[in-house]
Motif scaffolding. Structure first.
Motif, PDB file in Angstrom:
ATOM      1  N   LEU A 760       0.825  -1.200   0.000  1.00 25.83           N
ATOM      2  CA  LEU A 760       0.000   0.000   0.000  1.00 25.83           C
ATOM      3  C   LEU A 760       0.865   1.257   0.000  1.00 25.83           C
ATOM      4  O   LEU A 760       0.568   2.226  -0.722  1.00 25.83           O
ATOM      5  N   SER A 761       1.912   1.243   0.800  1.00 28.27           N
ATOM      6  CA  SER A 761       2.804   2.412   0.843  1.00 28.27           C
ATOM      7  C   SER A 761       3.480   2.628  -0.498  1.00 28.27           C
ATOM      8  O   SER A 761       3.620   3.764  -0.967  1.00 28.27           O
ATOM      9  N   SER A 762       3.898   1.508  -1.127  1.00 25.03           N
ATOM     10  CA  SER A 762       4.558   1.621  -2.440  1.00 25.03           C
ATOM     11  C   SER A 762       3.606   2.175  -3.493  1.00 25.03           C
ATOM     12  O   SER A 762       3.980   3.022  -4.313  1.00 25.03           O
ATOM     13  N   ILE A 763       2.353   1.696  -3.451  1.00 25.58           N
ATOM     14  CA  ILE A 763       1.380   2.172  -4.440  1.00 25.58           C
ATOM     15  C   ILE A 763       1.135   3.667  -4.267  1.00 25.58           C
ATOM     16  O   ILE A 763       1.102   4.433  -5.247  1.00 25.58           O
ATOM     17  N   CYS A 764       0.975   4.101  -3.025  1.00 22.41           N
ATOM     18  CA  CYS A 764       0.726   5.517  -2.777  1.00 22.41           C
ATOM     19  C   CYS A 764       1.933   6.359  -3.169  1.00 22.41           C
ATOM     20  O   CYS A 764       1.772   7.471  -3.706  1.00 22.41           O
ATOM     21  N   LYS A 765       3.151   5.808  -2.922  1.00 25.40           N
ATOM     22  CA  LYS A 765       4.359   6.552  -3.295  1.00 25.40           C
ATOM     23  C   LYS A 765       4.478   6.647  -4.817  1.00 25.40           C
ATOM     24  O   LYS A 765       4.857   7.680  -5.372  1.00 25.40           O
ATOM     25  N   ILE A 766       4.105   5.546  -5.503  1.00 29.46           N
ATOM     26  CA  ILE A 766       4.145   5.564  -6.970  1.00 29.46           C
ATOM     27  C   ILE A 766       3.173   6.602  -7.513  1.00 29.46           C
ATOM     28  O   ILE A 766       3.469   7.324  -8.468  1.00 29.46           O
ATOM     29  N   ALA A 767       1.992   6.676  -6.892  1.00 32.35           N
ATOM     30  CA  ALA A 767       0.994   7.653  -7.347  1.00 32.35           C
ATOM     31  C   ALA A 767       1.514   9.071  -7.177  1.00 32.35           C
ATOM     32  O   ALA A 767       1.373   9.912  -8.085  1.00 32.35           O
ATOM     33  N   GLU A 768       2.150   9.328  -6.037  1.00 36.21           N
ATOM     34  CA  GLU A 768       2.677  10.664  -5.818  1.00 36.21           C
ATOM     35  C   GLU A 768       3.819  10.968  -6.772  1.00 36.21           C
ATOM     36  O   GLU A 768       3.913  12.086  -7.300  1.00 36.21           O
ATOM     37  N   ASP A 769       4.675   9.971  -7.023  1.00 35.66           N
ATOM     38  CA  ASP A 769       5.773  10.173  -7.975  1.00 35.66           C
ATOM     39  C   ASP A 769       5.232  10.434  -9.376  1.00 35.66           C
ATOM     40  O   ASP A 769       5.758  11.278 -10.122  1.00 35.66           O
ATOM     41  N   THR A 770       4.169   9.701  -9.730  1.00 35.93           N
ATOM     42  CA  THR A 770       3.567   9.920 -11.055  1.00 35.93           C
ATOM     43  C   THR A 770       3.022  11.340 -11.158  1.00 35.93           C
ATOM     44  O   THR A 770       3.185  12.016 -12.192  1.00 35.93           O
ATOM     45  N   ALA A 771       2.366  11.789 -10.101  1.00 39.43           N
ATOM     46  CA  ALA A 771       1.832  13.145 -10.114  1.00 39.43           C
ATOM     47  C   ALA A 771       2.951  14.179 -10.214  1.00 39.43           C
ATOM     48  O   ALA A 771       2.812  15.191 -10.920  1.00 39.43           O
ATOM     49  N   ARG A 772       4.063  13.914  -9.556  1.00 40.81           N
ATOM     50  CA  ARG A 772       5.180  14.861  -9.631  1.00 40.81           C
ATOM     51  C   ARG A 772       5.789  14.863 -11.034  1.00 40.81           C
ATOM     52  O   ARG A 772       6.210  15.920 -11.541  1.00 40.81           O
ATOM     53  N   ARG A 773       5.855  13.678 -11.677  1.00 41.39           N
ATOM     54  CA  ARG A 773       6.369  13.640 -13.045  1.00 41.39           C
ATOM     55  C   ARG A 773       5.441  14.408 -14.003  1.00 41.39           C
ATOM     56  O   ARG A 773       5.913  15.112 -14.896  1.00 41.39           O
ATOM     57  N   VAL A 774       4.133  14.250 -13.762  1.00 39.62           N
ATOM     58  CA  VAL A 774       3.190  15.004 -14.596  1.00 39.62           C
ATOM     59  C   VAL A 774       3.338  16.498 -14.335  1.00 39.62           C
ATOM     60  O   VAL A 774       3.272  17.309 -15.279  1.00 39.62           O
ATOM     61  N   THR A 775       3.565  16.847 -13.079  1.00 43.04           N
ATOM     62  CA  THR A 775       3.777  18.258 -12.763  1.00 43.04           C
ATOM     63  C   THR A 775       5.023  18.789 -13.462  1.00 43.04           C
ATOM     64  O   THR A 775       5.024  19.905 -13.999  1.00 43.04           O
ATOM     65  N   ALA A 776       6.097  17.977 -13.454  1.00 43.37           N
ATOM     66  CA  ALA A 776       7.324  18.381 -14.157  1.00 43.37           C
ATOM     67  C   ALA A 776       7.069  18.495 -15.651  1.00 43.37           C
ATOM     68  O   ALA A 776       7.578  19.412 -16.319  1.00 43.37           O
ATOM     69  N   GLU A 777       6.276  17.562 -16.183  1.00 41.35           N
ATOM     70  CA  GLU A 777       5.954  17.622 -17.614  1.00 41.35           C
ATOM     71  C   GLU A 777       5.163  18.880 -17.938  1.00 41.35           C
ATOM     72  O   GLU A 777       5.418  19.544 -18.956  1.00 41.35           O
ATOM     73  N   GLN A 778       4.249  19.218 -17.069  1.00 36.17           N
ATOM     74  CA  GLN A 778       3.475  20.436 -17.275  1.00 36.17           C
ATOM     75  C   GLN A 778       4.368  21.667 -17.181  1.00 36.17           C
ATOM     76  O   GLN A 778       4.210  22.626 -17.962  1.00 36.17           O
ATOM     77  N   PHE A 779       5.310  21.628 -16.217  1.00 33.39           N
ATOM     78  CA  PHE A 779       6.244  22.742 -16.110  1.00 33.39           C
ATOM     79  C   PHE A 779       7.090  22.862 -17.371  1.00 33.39           C
ATOM     80  O   PHE A 779       7.357  23.979 -17.866  1.00 33.39           O
ATOM     81  N   SER A 780       7.498  21.717 -17.912  1.00 34.66           N
ATOM     82  CA  SER A 780       8.279  21.735 -19.153  1.00 34.66           C
ATOM     83  C   SER A 780       7.455  22.298 -20.304  1.00 34.66           C
ATOM     84  O   SER A 780       7.966  23.065 -21.134  1.00 34.66           O
TER      85      SER A 780
END
Length: 847
Positions: A760-780
């Motif tokens: 469960l912790s890994s899944i939640c961490k993956i979700a947050e990492d995915t959101a941060r990557r999308v945020t970086a993509e949006q920033f780019s």
């Protein structure tokens, strides 16, 4: 002073009895009373009443008459307190001497302030009057008209009504009914009084209901009645309670078995014994009260056998019945009998909520009687000459009422509907409705609205019955309709109505939308029926889609027609490649996208769902990508705009550029955040799952999955930022559900085992990492847009600079030209220069 005054009155009485003619003592009493104030008058009367204790008292008869005439002067509000004492003595004498009961009480006032000052005395006096009747000490209230002029002004009716409400007179009078069983005349006056009290005041109705007045009145209305008015007065009181009191409380009190039996006896007595117009009206009033009782789910109409006995009259005279009650029934076929028949049909609808009532309908062949009523005039049996029957206007009203009843009853009694060949009967009626034979509907009844001069009302209700039957989804009924050519018949009716000269009204629009719903129910699950829908059905759908949503809020029903048209496309066209290709060839996908951009938000869901289903056809994608709206926007850009509007309505956190504001909650709406600390049962969908079906984001994501996320035309930077979220929607949603599971486990005090907790912790961490990557993509994306904006800005500045340079050169050229024509020195230099050049040229050429 009082004894001397009494002696003086007695001496005057003895002197005047001899010399005054009979009936002229009233003015003399007035003269005597004028010599006393209120307290003195009360004392005088009390002492006179005390002197009448024994019949052997001197002047007994005259004293009694004098006393009663004195009471005529106790009309003022300030006299009521003393008058109450007098009434107590009159009540004691009332059993042996009824003359003491007839008292005049006009409630007069001397001053305007009397109404306020003596309000409490009036209330207590009225309560006292009711108590006297309750204790059976006072026989009745007889309001006598005065034989002399009233010099004092009377109190206002509103004032008297207000004081009546504040007293418990209405409630006390009701409770006294049990003491008047052997006194029908008094009981009739009591009922009349209750009728008056309940007709003008809601508070009095509430007081009567608090004492279970509806039940009491109902239980006593069948008692022996020499006047024949008990039942009428009782029904009027019940009507007043229904209109001015609590309808729910009245029906609850009348739903007891005793009240239902009492109503049954009263109704059947009026039905079989009443022949006058007022008797028929009273019969119908009792039937209306019965229908109101039927609305109460706790009513005992079936248990009391009232409903079973009514069934025989409901099917009469359509079906033969051997019930003795029906044999003795003689209908006059007048308007009151028509009202009774319509009320009985309405009672079928109200009672159909009870399964036991449906079983009763089967036993009494109610379905057959209803289908007999709805037959067109040409199919009705030949009437015997000289026999009474319904007129054509009455027959039309009953036919429409039966159709309205069938729309509720038929879906609940499908077995009887099939056995009675209901489909064939309705289709026969539908053929008659579209026929050209001369028939002019009267349109007088409620169900005949919009059908005056035509068969439109019949078609409306016939289509409504077919819609209610087909919506159940019973395959036997739907297949039977298709075998009889219903699909082509309904399409033909739609096309005929569209070609007609009549404008769209409420009835016409309802018929059109109901026909489309019937077609949707027939074709939704069967490929062969979609093929039968064919090109003619596609043309029909295209025709209605072209009308658009401009009149969506017209109030006539265009909104229902638009929704039923889109539903018809989804159920009758989508899923069959033949009809889909023809629909696309007729620019059906373009029309759906036009509807998506022009329609209100409530239509977007069904339009997107239809487009999504249509995207399974590979030819659809090119149509969607090539579409442009009036402003030149592409379909992907419109879908992304809808996504942003949906997230704004949901309260999803976004930054000023439309990007993810909180990587831990990339999709969570405001509603989900409010319920984040709640735990839901296992059989209840969680907010994360439930919101998928409640908004447009899942449908938009699914359409982009068909279109792809690359090389989409007409997108802006903001659209690309939104598109990056759309692309990861499923990943975010899955992680959101897992996060919800972990939170609910924590709220329930459940600690998962170590491997599950780590997962469960890994899944939640993956979700947050995915959101941060999308945020970086949006920033780019935004940075790239800024660079492009800077380059465009530089190009713009270069263009502006070149433009200003050109303007400077043009200005210098103009200044040079002007100087050549206006400056003498320059003109002289130019002259000599041009002369030298001319001389040189001549010399050169001559040489």
């Amino acid at each position: 002073m009082v004894p001397s005054a009494l002696m003086e009155i007695d001496l005057q009485r003895k002197h005047r009895v001899k010399h005054c003619p009979q009936g002229t003592n009233l003015p003399r009493h007035r003269c005597i009373c004028q010599h006393f104030n209120c307290s003195e008058k009360t004392s005088v009367i009390l002492m006179m009443l005390c002197s009448i204790t024994s019949p052997t008292s001197l002047g007994f008869i005259y004293e009694r008459t004098l006393c009663l005439n004195f009471l005529n002067y106790f009309k003022l509000l300030k006299d009521l307190k003393g008058l109450a004492k007098i009434l107590n003595i009159c009540a004691d004498k009332g059993k042996d001497h009824p003359e003491y009961v007839s008292i005049l009480l006009p409630f007069l006032k001397e001053k305007t302030s009397d109404e306020l000052n003596y309000a409490r005395d009036v209330i207590e006096f009225l309560s006292h009057m009711g108590t006297q009747l309750l204790t059976d000490q006072l026989y009745c209230f007889a309001y006598l008209q005065p034989t002399f002029d009233l010099h004092e002004p009377a109190t206002s009716p509103g004032y008297r009504l207000q004081l009546l409400e504040q007293s418990d007179l209405a409630q006390t009078l009701l409770l006294s009914m049990g003491a008047l069983e052997n006194q029908p005349a008094v009981k009739l006056q009591l009922l009349q009084t209750l009728q008056i009290l309940s007709s003008y005041s809601e508070m009095n109705c509430a007081l009567i209901l608090n004492a279970r007045g509806a039940e009491t009145i109902c239980l006593h209305m069948n008692e022996p009645d020499p006047s024949g008015q008990f039942l009428f007065r009782s029904s009027e009181i019940l009507w007043n309670l229904l209109e001015k009191g609590s309808k729910e409380e009245v029906t609850a009190q009348l739903s007891s078995i005793d009240c239902v039996v009492s109503l049954k006896e009263a109704f059947f007595y009026q039905l079989l014994k009443g022949f006058g117009h007022s008797d028929l009206q009273l019969r119908n009033d009792l039937l209306v009260i019965t229908t109101l009782i039927a609305e109460n789910p706790n009513s005992l109409l079936i248990e009391s056998l009232f409903a079973k006995q009514l069934m025989s009259f409901i099917t009469f005279p359509e079906l033969r019945n051997h019930n003795p009650l029906v044999r003795n029934l003689k209908l006059s076929y007048n308007n009151e009998d028509l009202k009774m028949k319509k009320l009985l049909l309405n009672l079928l609808v109200l009672m159909s909520r009870d399964f036991a009532a449906l079983q009763l309908y089967k036993e009494e062949q109610v379905m057959l009687a209803l289908l007999t009523l709805v037959k067109p005039p040409a199919a009705l049996p030949q009437r015997r000459s000289g026999a009474r029957h319904w007129s054509s206007i009455q027959q039309e009203a009953l036919q429409l009422q039966a159709l309205a009843t069938l729309s509720t009853i038929a879906p609940l009694m499908l077995d009887d509907y099939i056995s009675c060949q209901g489909n064939a009967c309705l289709l026969l009626l539908l053929d008659w409705c579209v026929g050209q034979d001369a028939f002019f509907g009267q349109g007088h009844s409620f169900h005949g609205t919009g059908g005056r001069g035509s068969k439109k009302a019949h078609m409306r209700h016939c289509i409504r019955v077919l819609r209610s039957v087909t919506s159940v989804g019973e395959e036997i009924i739907n297949q039977d309709l298709c075998d009889q050519g219903t699909i082509n018949q309904l399409l033909g009716i739609l096309i005929q109505m569209e070609k007609g000269p009549d404008e769209d009204d409420v009835v016409t629009l309802e018929i059109k939308s109901d026909i489309q719903l019937i077609l949707s129910a027939l074709c939704e699950t069967d490929m062969h029926r979609k093929e039968l829908f064919g090109s003619e059905g596609v043309e029909m759908a295209i025709h209605f889609l072209r009308k658009g949503s401009d009149r969506f809020y017209s109030g006539l029903g265009h909104n229902k027609l638009i929704l039923s048209t889109v539903d018809c496309v989804w159920a009758c066209i989508v899923g069959c490649y033949t009809t889909e290709d023809y629909f696309l060839a007729k620019e059906g996908a373009f029309l759906l996208l036009n509807l998506l951009t022009s329609s209100p938000r409530c239509v977007h869901s069904i339009v997107l769902a239809t487009l999504l289903e249509l995207c399974d056809n590979p030819n659809t994608l090119s149509h969607i990508l090539s579409w442009r709206d009036d402003a030149g926007q592409t379909a992907p850009r419109v879908l992304l705009q809808l996504w942003r509007e949906e997230e704004e309505n949901l309260g999803v956190g976004r930054n000023q550029h439309g990007g993810i504001a909180d990587p831990q909650r990339p999709l969570i709406s405001h509603h989900q955040q409010e319920h984040s600390q709640l735990s839901f049962p296992a059989n209840t969908p969680s907010p994360a799952v439930l919101e998928i079906s409640e908004n447009l984001r899942s449908k938009i994501y699914s359409i982009f999955c068909k279109l792809g996320f690359q090389d989409l035309p007409g997108l802006s930077t903001k659209d690309y930022v939104t598109l990056s979220i759309v692309r990861r929607y499923l990943d975010f949603k899955v992680c959101e559900v897992w996060e919800e599971i972990r939170r609910e486990l924590s709220l329930d005090g459940v600690r998962p085992v170590s491997p599950d907790g780590e997962a469960l912790s890994s899944i939640c961490k993956i979700a947050e990492d995915t959101a941060r990557r999308v945020t970086a993509e949006q920033f780019s994306i935004l940075e790239q847009q800024k660079k492009e904006d800077i380059i465009e800005e530089k190009l713009m500045y270069t263009e502006i600079k070149s433009h200003w340079k050109q303007r400077e050169l043009t200005a210098k050229s103009w200044e040079s030209y002007v100087s050549k024509t206006s400056n003498y020195e320059i003109m002289k230099v130019l002259y000599f220069t041009s002369r030298d050049i001319t001389i040189y040229n001549r010399f050169f050429y001559n040489k």
